[in-house]
Structure formats: C-alpha cells, structure tokens
Design a protein around this motif. Structure first.
Motif, PDB file in Angstrom:
ATOM      1  N   ILE A 345      16.715 -11.388 -33.431  1.00 64.38           N
ATOM      2  CA  ILE A 345      17.636 -11.238 -32.294  1.00 64.38           C
ATOM      3  C   ILE A 345      19.014 -11.767 -32.663  1.00 64.38           C
ATOM      4  CG2 ILE A 345      18.108 -11.973 -29.920  1.00 64.38           C
ATOM      5  CD1 ILE A 345      15.049 -12.062 -29.504  1.00 64.38           C
ATOM      6  N   ALA A 346      19.038 -12.878 -33.416  1.00 62.01           N
ATOM      7  CA  ALA A 346      20.315 -13.436 -33.867  1.00 62.01           C
ATOM      8  C   ALA A 346      21.070 -12.424 -34.727  1.00 62.01           C
ATOM      9  CB  ALA A 346      20.070 -14.723 -34.651  1.00 62.01           C
ATOM     10  N   LYS A 347      20.341 -11.729 -35.593  1.00 58.58           N
ATOM     11  CA  LYS A 347      20.991 -10.731 -36.453  1.00 58.58           C
ATOM     12  C   LYS A 347      21.533  -9.565 -35.634  1.00 58.58           C
ATOM     13  CE  LYS A 347      18.302 -11.791 -40.625  1.00 58.58           C
ATOM     14  NZ  LYS A 347      17.307 -11.297 -41.617  1.00 58.58           N
ATOM     15  N   VAL A 348      20.776  -9.146 -34.627  1.00 57.33           N
ATOM     16  CA  VAL A 348      21.236  -8.062 -33.758  1.00 57.33           C
ATOM     17  C   VAL A 348      22.541  -8.451 -33.064  1.00 57.33           C
ATOM     18  CG1 VAL A 348      20.705  -6.788 -31.631  1.00 57.33           C
ATOM     19  CG2 VAL A 348      18.947  -7.071 -33.391  1.00 57.33           C
ATOM     20  N   ASN A 349      22.704  -9.740 -32.766  1.00 53.50           N
ATOM     21  CA  ASN A 349      23.901 -10.217 -32.079  1.00 53.50           C
ATOM     22  C   ASN A 349      25.018 -10.639 -33.023  1.00 53.50           C
ATOM     23  OD1 ASN A 349      23.533 -10.457 -28.945  1.00 53.50           O
ATOM     24  ND2 ASN A 349      21.532 -10.968 -29.830  1.00 53.50           N
ATOM     25  N   GLY A 350      24.912 -10.240 -34.284  1.00 54.15           N
ATOM     26  CA  GLY A 350      26.037 -10.391 -35.202  1.00 54.15           C
ATOM     27  C   GLY A 350      25.905 -11.478 -36.238  1.00 54.15           C
ATOM     28  N   LEU A 351      24.920 -12.365 -36.109  1.00 53.40           N
ATOM     29  CA  LEU A 351      24.758 -13.414 -37.113  1.00 53.40           C
ATOM     30  C   LEU A 351      24.012 -12.870 -38.326  1.00 53.40           C
ATOM     31  CD1 LEU A 351      23.818 -16.545 -34.962  1.00 53.40           C
ATOM     32  CD2 LEU A 351      26.060 -15.815 -35.757  1.00 53.40           C
ATOM     33  N   LYS A 352      24.405 -13.328 -39.504  1.00 54.92           N
ATOM     34  CA  LYS A 352      23.739 -12.855 -40.718  1.00 54.92           C
ATOM     35  C   LYS A 352      22.378 -13.525 -40.903  1.00 54.92           C
ATOM     36  CE  LYS A 352      27.974 -11.635 -43.165  1.00 54.92           C
ATOM     37  NZ  LYS A 352      28.876 -11.887 -42.030  1.00 54.92           N
ATOM     38  N   GLY A 353      22.207 -14.665 -40.253  1.00 54.58           N
ATOM     39  CA  GLY A 353      20.938 -15.372 -40.366  1.00 54.58           C
ATOM     40  C   GLY A 353      20.903 -16.556 -39.425  1.00 54.58           C
ATOM     41  N   LEU A 354      19.768 -17.200 -39.404  1.00 57.40           N
ATOM     42  CA  LEU A 354      19.567 -18.345 -38.522  1.00 57.40           C
ATOM     43  C   LEU A 354      18.550 -19.267 -39.196  1.00 57.40           C
ATOM     44  CD1 LEU A 354      20.421 -19.135 -35.491  1.00 57.40           C
ATOM     45  CD2 LEU A 354      18.098 -18.428 -34.908  1.00 57.40           C
ATOM     46  N   THR A 355      18.789 -20.560 -39.101  1.00 60.84           N
ATOM     47  CA  THR A 355      17.860 -21.530 -39.681  1.00 60.84           C
ATOM     48  C   THR A 355      17.128 -22.251 -38.554  1.00 60.84           C
ATOM     49  OG1 THR A 355      19.290 -21.874 -41.599  1.00 60.84           O
ATOM     50  CG2 THR A 355      17.650 -23.571 -41.143  1.00 60.84           C
ATOM     51  N   TRP A 356      15.807 -22.454 -38.743  1.00 61.97           N
ATOM     52  CA  TRP A 356      15.071 -23.242 -37.747  1.00 61.97           C
ATOM     53  C   TRP A 356      14.209 -24.284 -38.436  1.00 61.97           C
ATOM     54  CZ3 TRP A 356       9.662 -23.309 -36.561  1.00 61.97           C
ATOM     55  CH2 TRP A 356       8.876 -22.432 -37.318  1.00 61.97           C
ATOM     56  N   LEU A 357      14.128 -25.441 -37.780  1.00 63.19           N
ATOM     57  CA  LEU A 357      13.332 -26.559 -38.282  1.00 63.19           C
ATOM     58  C   LEU A 357      12.619 -27.207 -37.105  1.00 63.19           C
ATOM     59  CD1 LEU A 357      16.638 -27.181 -39.351  1.00 63.19           C
ATOM     60  CD2 LEU A 357      15.223 -28.037 -41.205  1.00 63.19           C
ATOM     61  N   PHE A 358      11.626 -28.031 -37.374  1.00 67.37           N
ATOM     62  CA  PHE A 358      10.983 -28.797 -36.312  1.00 67.37           C
ATOM     63  C   PHE A 358      10.860 -30.249 -36.754  1.00 67.37           C
ATOM     64  CE2 PHE A 358       7.734 -26.774 -38.896  1.00 67.37           C
ATOM     65  CZ  PHE A 358       6.797 -27.771 -39.142  1.00 67.37           C
ATOM     66  N   ILE A 359      10.711 -31.110 -35.763  1.00 71.00           N
ATOM     67  CA  ILE A 359      10.654 -32.546 -36.020  1.00 71.00           C
ATOM     68  C   ILE A 359       9.213 -33.026 -35.902  1.00 71.00           C
ATOM     69  CG2 ILE A 359      11.634 -34.796 -35.453  1.00 71.00           C
ATOM     70  CD1 ILE A 359      13.707 -32.666 -36.151  1.00 71.00           C
ATOM     71  N   GLU A 360       8.783 -33.711 -36.937  1.00 67.46           N
ATOM     72  CA  GLU A 360       7.420 -34.254 -36.949  1.00 67.46           C
ATOM     73  C   GLU A 360       7.470 -35.642 -37.598  1.00 67.46           C
ATOM     74  OE1 GLU A 360       3.844 -32.843 -39.527  1.00 67.46           O
ATOM     75  OE2 GLU A 360       3.895 -31.540 -37.751  1.00 67.46           O
ATOM     76  N   ASP A 361       6.993 -36.638 -36.860  1.00 72.52           N
ATOM     77  CA  ASP A 361       7.030 -38.027 -37.335  1.00 72.52           C
ATOM     78  C   ASP A 361       8.447 -38.457 -37.705  1.00 72.52           C
ATOM     79  OD1 ASP A 361       4.261 -38.221 -37.025  1.00 72.52           O
ATOM     80  OD2 ASP A 361       3.911 -37.430 -39.055  1.00 72.52           O
ATOM     81  N   GLY A 362       9.401 -37.984 -36.901  1.00 73.99           N
ATOM     82  CA  GLY A 362      10.792 -38.368 -37.105  1.00 73.99           C
ATOM     83  C   GLY A 362      11.465 -37.716 -38.280  1.00 73.99           C
TER      84      GLY A 362
END
Length: 590
Positions: A345-362
């Motif tokens: 969806i981010a790419k459809v809205n013009g971004l070349k990419g998107l990074t995602w991360l999650f937090i576990e044990d700080g």
C-alpha cells in the motif's frame, strides 16, 4: 386508535386491533399458520387457525394483507426476546389480501448470519431492500437528524431559503459539473450546482443575513469509492460573524444531535492547524480516536548503518516513523502478512519502500534480522523517539518529497488504526484550521485553490500574495469526525478587486473571470457584507454517527460505485431525433 405492527404491547392484550403489512415469514405448523407481519414500525406475529387457516395457507412471502383480531400474550416458550413485540401475537379473526407478490429476488432479512444479496441486486430492487428493518432504521434516523437540524437553525433565527438547481456553468474553478442543454435557447447550457456557494453569497449581499438550506448538490466526478454524483448538504451562511461564531454554532448543532441519539460529546472540539495535522498525522482529516503520531527520525537515522535510508537522506530526504500497539506475538492483531500488505500500500501511495520492526524484550527485531542489526547503534534513540514499548511495531519510510511521505504514512496510519481498533472514544471531533489558501503544483508551480477561489485570506497574510502565495493562509476550517471530513466552512471574499486578483492568480484572466463569475463580482461592488458559510455533508455525517462505512445505506435510491442507477437503468441513451430536433446537438458513442 391507529395500530402498527411494531405497536403490540401489554396494554393491548384482549383488545381487537387491525394490522396491515407484508408477510415476511410463514411457518405452517399443521393446525396453525404463523406469519411475521412487517411494516415500517416493526414485526408482529399473526396466528391463523380454524376457519381462516385454509385461506391463510394461500399467502406467500411479501403478500400485502390486512388482518384483524385480538392481541394475546405468547406462550413463554415461544417468546422472541430479540423483537420488541416478541411477547405478544395477534389471533386473526379476519383477513383481506390487498395484493399478491412475486417471489422476491433475495431474502428480505436483517439476520447477520444469512446471506445478503449483492449491492447490484439490492440497488436494482431497492424498494425491496428498503423493507429490511436495518434500512428502515437508517432512513428514519436520517429523517430525525434532518428535522432536528431544521429546528436548530429556526431556533437560531435562520431563514430556510432555496437556491436554484439550474445554474450557470463554473467549470473552471471546481469539480466537473453536470450540464443540462437548454431547449429554448439552442446551443446553451445550464449546470447542476456543485454547491449553493455563490448564490448564498448573493443572499448575504441582499441583506438576508441568516440563511440555511438542506441542499442537493451534483458533481460529475471520476468513479471513486463511496462517492455519489448527487448528494445532500446542510448548508448555511451568515453575515457580520466570524469563525468563532460559526464553530460555536456548529458545535451547538452537534450537541443537539447527540442529545437526540443519547450520546455525550465533549465541547469545545479540539482545534488543530493544518500544518500540525499534516506533520503529526499525515492527513488534514486525522482520526484522533488513536494516537500513532508521525515522528521525524531523520537525524537519528543519519547515525545508523541502514544504507538504504541513508542514501535518501544524503540527497536531502526525510525519514518519518510511527509506532503502534499491536500485541505482537499475543493476539496477532498485526501479522507478518498484514505488514507485507502495508508495504505494498505504501508503494501504491508513492513510497519506494517501507521498513517495519517490532519490539521484544526492549530490543528491535526485524524480518530479516539484518535490518535490526543495521539499526543497533541507534536502537535506544529510535525506540525512545517513537515512544515504543514491548509488543509495539515501528514502521518508517524515507523520501525526497516530504509531503508525499507524510500523506503516504498518514494513509497507513488510518489503515493500521482501524485494524487495531484501539479507540479511546466512540466519537472524536476535530476542527482543522489555517489551511493554505493555494496548492502549488510541484512541477508547473501553478497555483490552484486549496478549497475554492472564494475563500478570504488572513489579513496579516495579504502582504504575501504577490511574492510568496504558497505561504498565504485561507480562512477555511473543516470539521472532522472519526477521520472523515463531515463539514467545511470559510470566510468569503467580499471585495470585487480581491476576488478578481485571486481568480487571476489561479490562471483566470479578468475577461474570463467576468464571463464566468461576473454576476458575483458585480454584486460584491454593491456593499457586500462580511460573510461566512458552512456545509455539513449530511449523507456522510449520518453514516459516521451510525458507525456505517457506506453512505449508500442512508440514501433512498443511490448510484453504484460506477455511478449507474440499477433501479431505473440510468444513464440511458436518448433518441437521436429528439436530440437533434429539440437541442440541436449531435450524439457520438465515443
């Protein structure tokens, strides 16, 4: 006493009443026939036995009947607790079949577990779809809101006036209008109004200083999700008042409607400047039922080893991030597949990419783990900046175009917020103020009105009109409810010279401006007062109040997503001879 199907009650037990309605469900139990009889008020059970049994067995679904008999209390084991009349029934003593019915093309039901016909079929047979209790409640609710609106404005000294439906074409400054050929003036056309905008300004010039109208409006837009080519606005205009008065008036109206639906609302509404709305939420209509603010992490990311993003920053780009509670690894509200969809969806809205991360044990975790490794040197700073905690997800994007980046993340914020459903309130109202007067095309640098070309600039920004028009703020303000723009207003330009100047700045020379808007500009020369107006999109407003996604459920005969009208087959072709003879037009099928 007039009795309807939804009126059966303990007070009527033993009394003879007459009901008229539609046979919704029929249940043959051998020696007895039970029928659910429906009308606009609800459903009552009617029991046929004895001499009426054979005649009643000839009934079919949606037959229209009139039945008389005595009201009785149902046996305890047959009580329908979901129905307000479920403790009572009518023991039939006479029956009149008013009209028969063909077998309906779909089941008229409100039971959620049952299959509901497609939108196309429901709209084609809208008169049947409207018999469903849910649809009746929607239309009745809309009527209640409209009646209360009228009472409110009458109570506040407003006149309910009507502006014309056949108007002058003003295509150059708004959405595409519907045009109507004139039969009596060959080769000339009317337009259908996109709003009462100009005519309510003329009403103010006339001195009728408090106007309102439940107005129909028409826009020949390209096909868009949940838009209608014709819609209804609650429109008003006042003279000698400012934004504070109108906002207070609208808040009073909203309070009145919330009293009608037994809901509480906190006044006054939050006010947020356009610039802050875009910076914090990536939208000029943010949903504040959840936080998830956008954070600029450009300086933090400069210290990281994440080269993909650093290359963008080296060219002057920005990096923005959001964190949100997703209960990752517990309830699985946000899954890997969902996040992969978010990237697309981010790419459809013009971004070349998107990074995602999650937090576990700080600690930052990522898929693949090389991303988290590249961010290890800024891990603590990043987590602190976005106020993330265990179980949260962080997403961030980078782009040279900061506004594109903000808008793309703003759209993702809404999708994620709706997905998690972690709302802090049922209703969240917001005023967005201080909009830019103009939008600037990034390539051509051409100016276009942010809302419409009749909005007055702030007096302190007038000095910027010639040299820095992109910095000029318009006295425009929007009302946002749960992330939906449900209304908008503005102070009007009441000076003919300034109006001509603004039109010139958006590319309309004086001659063209006078040809299109001369009737307004000339009126402004005759003592036009200060005036300010506002309009509530009635269809959208009632839909959001009822927590519905589609405005079509609150319109009697709506169009499809492609703006077709299944109920009557329009739009349709017109006989060529009629077009040529009556309107002197030629038809093409291109």
């Amino acid at each position: 006493m007039e009795i309807y199907c939804g009126d059966l009650s303990a007070e009527l037990i033993g009394k003879e009443v007459t009901l008229s309605g539609w046979c919704r469900y029929l249940r043959d139990h051998g020696g007895k026939l039970f029928i659910d009889l429906a009308d606009i008020t609800g459903v009552s059970q009617v029991v046929f036995d004895g001499k009426l049994l054979d005649e009643a067995k000839s009934l079919g679904r949606e037959y229209v009947i009139r039945v008389s008999g005595k009201v009785k209390e149902r046996d305890k084991d047959t009580v329908d607790g979901k129905n307000k009349t479920g403790k009572f029934e009518l023991s039939a003593e006479s029956l009149i079949i008013i009209n028969k019915s063909d077998t309906p093309p779909f089941e008229i039901t409100d039971e959620k577990e049952k299959f509901l016909a497609s939108d196309e079929i429901r709209l084609k047979y809208r008169y049947l779809d409207l018999r469903r209790t849910e649809m009746i409640e929607n239309i009745v609710f809309r009527d209640k809101v409209t009646k209360e609106a009228r009472k409110f404005f009458w109570d506040n000294g407003f006149l309910e006036l009507e502006t014309p439906t056949l108007v002058k074409d003003t295509y150059e400054t708004g959405a595409r209008p519907f045009i109507v050929p004139s039969r009596t003036k060959k080769g000339s056309f009317y337009s259908l109004p996109q709003s009462p905008q100009i005519y309510k300004q003329l009403i103010m010039v006339a001195g009728l200083n408090k106007y309102f109208q439940v107005a129909r409006a028409f826009r020949d837009e390209d096909q868009r999700e949940d838009r209608q080519p014709e819609f209804t606005q609650l429109d008003f205009e006042v003279s000698f008042k400012d934004e504070g008065y109108v906002m207070s008036l609208v808040e009073g109206f909203i309070k009145r409607i919330f009293e009608l639906i037994n809901e509480k609302i906190q006044l006054p509404f939050v006010r947020l400047k356009y610039k802050d709305a875009m910076t914090k939420y990536g939208s000029d209509k943010p949903d504040l039922r959840y936080g998830y603010e956008l954070v600029d992490i450009t300086e933090i990311m400069k210290k990281s080893n994440y080269n993909t993003v650093k290359r963008v920053m080296d060219s002057g780009g920005k990096v923005k991030a959001i964190s949100f509670s997703a209960d990752y690894g517990k309830t699985k509200i946000i899954t890997k597949d969902f996040m992969l969809d978010i990237i697309q969806i981010a790419k459809v809205n013009g971004l070349k990419g998107l990074t995602w991360l999650f937090i576990e044990d700080g600690k930052l975790k990522s898929i693949p783990d090389t991303i988290a490794s590249a961010l290890s040197s800024v891990e603590n700073d990043l987590i602190t900046a976005v106020k993330a905690k265990d179980g949260d997800v962080i997403i961030f994007g980078a782009d040279l175009d900061e506004m594109l980046l903000l808008k793309a993340l703003g759209k993702l914020r809404k999708i994620i917020g709706d997905k998690t459903g972690k709302f802090n309130s049922k209703f969240s109202f917001l005023w967005v103020v201080d909009f830019p007067l103009f939008e600037v095309d990034s390539i051509t640098k051409k100016l276009s009105p942010s809302h419409n070309p009749f909005t007055a600039p702030f007096s302190e920004d007038m000095r910027l009109l010639d040299k820095e028009p992109e910095k000029v703020r318009g006295r425009q303000f929007d009302l946002v409810l749960n992330g939906n723009e449900v209304g908008g207003g503005a102070v009007r330009i009441n000076n003919a010279e300034l109006q001509l100047k603004i039109l010139s700045m958006i590319g309309m020379p004086a001659e063209a401006a006078m040809d299109t808007f001369g009737f307004l500009i000339n009126a402004l020369k005759y003592g036009a007062p200060e005036d300010i107006g506002f309009a509530v999109g009635l269809d959208r407003f009632v839909a959001v109040l009822k927590d519905k996604q589609s405005i079509r459920d609150f319109i009697l005969f709506p169009k499809t997503k492609s703006f077709d009208s299944p109920i009557d087959g329009s739009p349709t072709k017109i006989d060529e001879k009629r077009i040529l003879e009556d309107y002197k037009l030629k038809r093409t099928d291109e």
